[in-house]
Design an enzyme around this catalytic site. Structure first.
Site, PDB file in Angstrom:
ATOM      1  N   LYS A  35       0.836  -1.200   0.000  1.00 49.10           N
ATOM      2  CA  LYS A  35       0.000   0.000   0.000  1.00 49.10           C
ATOM      3  C   LYS A  35       0.877   1.259   0.000  1.00 49.10           C
ATOM      4  O   LYS A  35       0.679   2.180  -0.784  1.00 49.10           O
ATOM      5  CB  LYS A  35      -0.883  -0.027   1.257  1.00 49.10           C
ATOM      6  CG  LYS A  35      -2.105   0.845   1.178  1.00 49.10           C
ATOM      7  CD  LYS A  35      -2.980   0.637   2.411  1.00 49.10           C
ATOM      8  CE  LYS A  35      -4.393   0.331   1.998  1.00 49.10           C
ATOM      9  NZ  LYS A  35      -5.343   0.307   3.085  1.00 49.10           N
ATOM     10  N   LEU A 244     -33.988   7.325   4.015  1.00 53.01           N
ATOM     11  CA  LEU A 244     -35.309   6.692   3.897  1.00 53.01           C
ATOM     12  C   LEU A 244     -35.508   6.133   2.491  1.00 53.01           C
ATOM     13  O   LEU A 244     -36.622   6.140   1.982  1.00 53.01           O
ATOM     14  CB  LEU A 244     -36.418   7.709   4.225  1.00 53.01           C
ATOM     15  CG  LEU A 244     -36.600   8.066   5.709  1.00 53.01           C
ATOM     16  CD1 LEU A 244     -37.793   8.998   5.895  1.00 53.01           C
ATOM     17  CD2 LEU A 244     -36.794   6.814   6.570  1.00 53.01           C
ATOM     18  N   CYS A 254     -18.749  -0.462   7.975  1.00 56.45           N
ATOM     19  CA  CYS A 254     -19.078   0.115   9.291  1.00 56.45           C
ATOM     20  C   CYS A 254     -20.424  -0.303   9.897  1.00 56.45           C
ATOM     21  O   CYS A 254     -20.440  -0.802  11.021  1.00 56.45           O
ATOM     22  CB  CYS A 254     -19.023   1.638   9.216  1.00 56.45           C
ATOM     23  SG  CYS A 254     -17.344   2.227   8.954  1.00 56.45           S
TER      24      CYS A 254
HETATM   25  P1  NAD Z   1      -9.339   0.308   6.452  1.00 52.02           P
HETATM   26  O1  NAD Z   1      -9.453  -1.144   6.649  1.00 52.02           O
HETATM   27  O2  NAD Z   1      -9.667   0.894   5.120  1.00 52.02           O
HETATM   28  O3  NAD Z   1      -7.851   0.777   6.794  1.00 52.02           O
HETATM   29  C1  NAD Z   1      -7.163   0.397   7.938  1.00 52.02           C
HETATM   30  C2  NAD Z   1      -5.655   0.446   7.621  1.00 52.02           C
HETATM   31  O4  NAD Z   1      -4.917   0.257   8.823  1.00 52.02           O
HETATM   32  C3  NAD Z   1      -5.195  -0.646   6.665  1.00 52.02           C
HETATM   33  O5  NAD Z   1      -4.525  -0.057   5.561  1.00 52.02           O
HETATM   34  C4  NAD Z   1      -4.236  -1.496   7.495  1.00 52.02           C
HETATM   35  O6  NAD Z   1      -3.159  -2.043   6.747  1.00 52.02           O
HETATM   36  C5  NAD Z   1      -3.739  -0.470   8.504  1.00 52.02           C
HETATM   37  N1  NAD Z   1      -3.171  -1.057   9.728  1.00 52.02           N
HETATM   38  C6  NAD Z   1      -3.688  -2.052  10.497  1.00 52.02           C
HETATM   39  N2  NAD Z   1      -2.873  -2.282  11.561  1.00 52.02           N
HETATM   40  C7  NAD Z   1      -1.852  -1.409  11.470  1.00 52.02           C
HETATM   41  C8  NAD Z   1      -0.701  -1.155  12.269  1.00 52.02           C
HETATM   42  N3  NAD Z   1      -0.459  -1.847  13.382  1.00 52.02           N
HETATM   43  N4  NAD Z   1       0.146  -0.169  11.877  1.00 52.02           N
HETATM   44  C9  NAD Z   1      -0.082   0.533  10.747  1.00 52.02           C
HETATM   45  N5  NAD Z   1      -1.164   0.338   9.947  1.00 52.02           N
HETATM   46  C10 NAD Z   1      -2.024  -0.628  10.310  1.00 52.02           C
HETATM   47  O7  NAD Z   1     -10.196   0.980   7.589  1.00 52.02           O
HETATM   48  P2  NAD Z   1     -11.110   2.303   7.508  1.00 52.02           P
HETATM   49  O8  NAD Z   1     -12.332   2.029   6.737  1.00 52.02           O
HETATM   50  O9  NAD Z   1     -10.246   3.449   7.149  1.00 52.02           O
HETATM   51  O10 NAD Z   1     -11.559   2.411   9.049  1.00 52.02           O
HETATM   52  C11 NAD Z   1     -10.635   2.702  10.078  1.00 52.02           C
HETATM   53  C12 NAD Z   1     -11.418   2.882  11.370  1.00 52.02           C
HETATM   54  O11 NAD Z   1     -12.294   4.007  11.247  1.00 52.02           O
HETATM   55  C13 NAD Z   1     -12.318   1.695  11.727  1.00 52.02           C
HETATM   56  O12 NAD Z   1     -12.369   1.551  13.126  1.00 52.02           O
HETATM   57  C14 NAD Z   1     -13.681   2.119  11.193  1.00 52.02           C
HETATM   58  O13 NAD Z   1     -14.740   1.515  11.874  1.00 52.02           O
HETATM   59  C15 NAD Z   1     -13.651   3.611  11.443  1.00 52.02           C
HETATM   60  N6  NAD Z   1     -14.483   4.402  10.526  1.00 52.02           N
HETATM   61  C16 NAD Z   1     -14.531   4.113   9.211  1.00 52.02           C
HETATM   62  C17 NAD Z   1     -15.299   4.892   8.352  1.00 52.02           C
HETATM   63  C18 NAD Z   1     -15.394   4.584   6.877  1.00 52.02           C
HETATM   64  O14 NAD Z   1     -16.264   5.143   6.220  1.00 52.02           O
HETATM   65  N7  NAD Z   1     -14.560   3.729   6.328  1.00 52.02           N
HETATM   66  C19 NAD Z   1     -16.028   5.974   8.861  1.00 52.02           C
HETATM   67  C20 NAD Z   1     -15.934   6.253  10.209  1.00 52.02           C
HETATM   68  C21 NAD Z   1     -15.157   5.460  11.038  1.00 52.02           C
END
Ligand code: NAD
Length: 426
Positions: A35, A244, A254
């Protein structure tokens, strides 16, 4: 400020890029070496409108860098944890990545740094992480929507911050000052309330969706039209029009994940969340309604070719996590159908996951519809709203159009000779 953002997913990339855009010195870190290599090569590991241009602008300006390691934490002001919190088999949130991050930065940070927990974590997690850090920690759940992540980060409806430390409040106010304006407040509260606010928001949004889907089901047997009913109730300012739209169910990384985690957190303390449990079970049912409608129409699907338009869980994202298309295609293959799929951004990823046995990929909606017995709209991409029904009908072998997102004009579709079936509309 000097900021580290850990996790370069949808949240981390949007957050890091926007914080750089307003003048901060940002390093985004991800453990996924492919990535980071991709990003450093100018490629995007995910699809999110406006992200690529803004990211490049800030890399070129020297404000934004990408790395696989957290190096040189001297003078770091803020560390933002934006790693994933997926669902375990038992429904609980898997906090492995969050705890790894906390462990890796652990004692490296100076006492004046602030660790921001942006990942969605069960109540109590942030306080538990505090024990392993020698700096301040706050809960700052994220509410951005995929598909408009940059806009939502630059102009959020609100910023929720869980901290009761006055000095930290000032730092966070300064961090987010460029994004807040009148009517878009920072709301301070205790850590646990901030953590729970995120789960409650997602539970409420999914409740609206499952609610309208249940009423749509009733419309189908009573002859009412869900579009009229949704409009009638949505105009009540206590209810509102958003969320709706009846359809084939919610998905994404999520809503379902967070509902399951919330149900499981509550169970641990002896509470049953009856409404949210019902919302989830309604949504699972909803993902089967396409199959039910097809069987009702064709009887047997063996040997039929079904075209699926849209694979991502919603438009303007390539995210296939928990997307209804996964379940629908699985159902179709199990029923002996051949599947042709088209999505503007996520078809390759879909094929990578599901393989090519009885699934083929098209490069446009009409190519996908060619020789199909039925066309199913599963994601409300704009281009499907402009479908030329006459052209689609002339290319298809059959004439069934299932509009799983209620985006077509039924009268126009029928005029073109299509057998139109929507959700809760006749
Ligand atoms: P994602 O899966 O797209 O990205 C997470 C990233 O974290 C991955 O690239 C992974 O390789 C990296 N990662 C994991 N462990 C790691 C480590 N130890 N060190 C460095 N990098 C590491 O996740 P996302 O959709 O961006 O969501 C992240 C958080 O935010 C989640 O808890 C999610 O529930 C929350 N969230 C997501 C959204 C959304 O729309 N996607 C909205 C609000 C909140």
């Amino acid at each position: 400020m000097k900021i580290f953002v850990i996790g370069c997913g949808y949240v981390g990339l949007a957050t890091g890029t926007c914080l750089a855009e307003v003048g901060n010195d940002v390093v985004c870190v991800d453990k996924d070496t492919d990535k980071i290599a991709k990003i450093n090569n100018g490629e995007m590991p995910l699809y999110e409108p406006e992200l690529q241009e803004l990211l490049k602008k800030n890399v070129d300006a020297g404000r934004l860098r990408f790395s696989t390691e957290i190096i040189n934490t001297d003078n770091v002001d803020i560390v933002i944890c934006a790693v994933g919190t997926p669902t375990k088999e038992n429904g609980e949130a898997d906090l492995t990545d969050v705890f790894d991050v906390v462990k890796s930065v652990g004692q490296k940070l100076n006492r004046n740094s602030v660790f921001i927990m942006k990942s969605t974590v069960p109540v109590g997690t942030t306080i538990e992480c505090k024990k392993k850090l020698n700096c301040q920690i706050i809960s700052n759940p994220e509410f951005l929507r995929q598909g408009s992540a940059i806009k939502d980060t630059m102009t959020p409806d609100r910023i929720v911050v869980g901290t009761e430390d006055e000095k930290v409040k000032k730092i966070i106010e300064a961090l987010y000052a460029p994004f807040i304006s009148e009517g878009r407040p920072i709301v301070f509260m205790d850590i646990v309330s901030a953590e729970l606010s995120k789960y409650a928001a997602n539970a409420f949004l999914s409740t609206k969706i499952s609610f309208i889907n249940e009423i749509a089901d009733f419309c189908e047997v009573s002859g009412a039209n869900i579009k009229h009913v949704a409009k009638a109730i949505g105009l009540d300012s206590r209810i509102g029009q958003n969320f709706l739209n009846a359809g084939i169910g919610y998905g994404g990384g999520c809503l379902g994940k967070d509902n399951k985690a919330l149900i499981s957190q509550a169970k641990k303390i002896g509470k049953n969340l009856d409404i949210i449990t019902a919302v989830e079970s309604r949504n699972e049912k909803q993902k089967n309604i396409v199959l039910e409608k097809l069987i009702k129409h064709f009887g047997d699907l063996n040997g039929h070719t079904i075209c699926i338009l849209g694979l991502s869980f919603k438009p303007k994202t390539d995210d296939l996590r928990d997307a209804p298309s996964n379940k629908i295609v699985k159902n179709l293959l199990q029923s002996g159908a051949m599947v042709k799929v088209y999505d503007p951004v996520s078809a390759d990823k879909f094929i990578e996951f599901h393989g090519t046995k009885n699934i083929s990929k098209a490069s446009g909606m009409y190519e996908a519809g060619k020789d199909a017995d039925a066309v199913i709209i599963t994601t409300e991409w704009d281009e499907f709203k402009d479908m030329d029904f006459n052209k689609m009908k002339s290319l298809m072998k059959g004439s069934l159009l299932i509009d799983g997102r209620n985006i077509c004009d039924p009268a126009l579709a029928k005029k073109a000779g299509l057998k139109y079936i929507g959700i809760g509309v006749s």
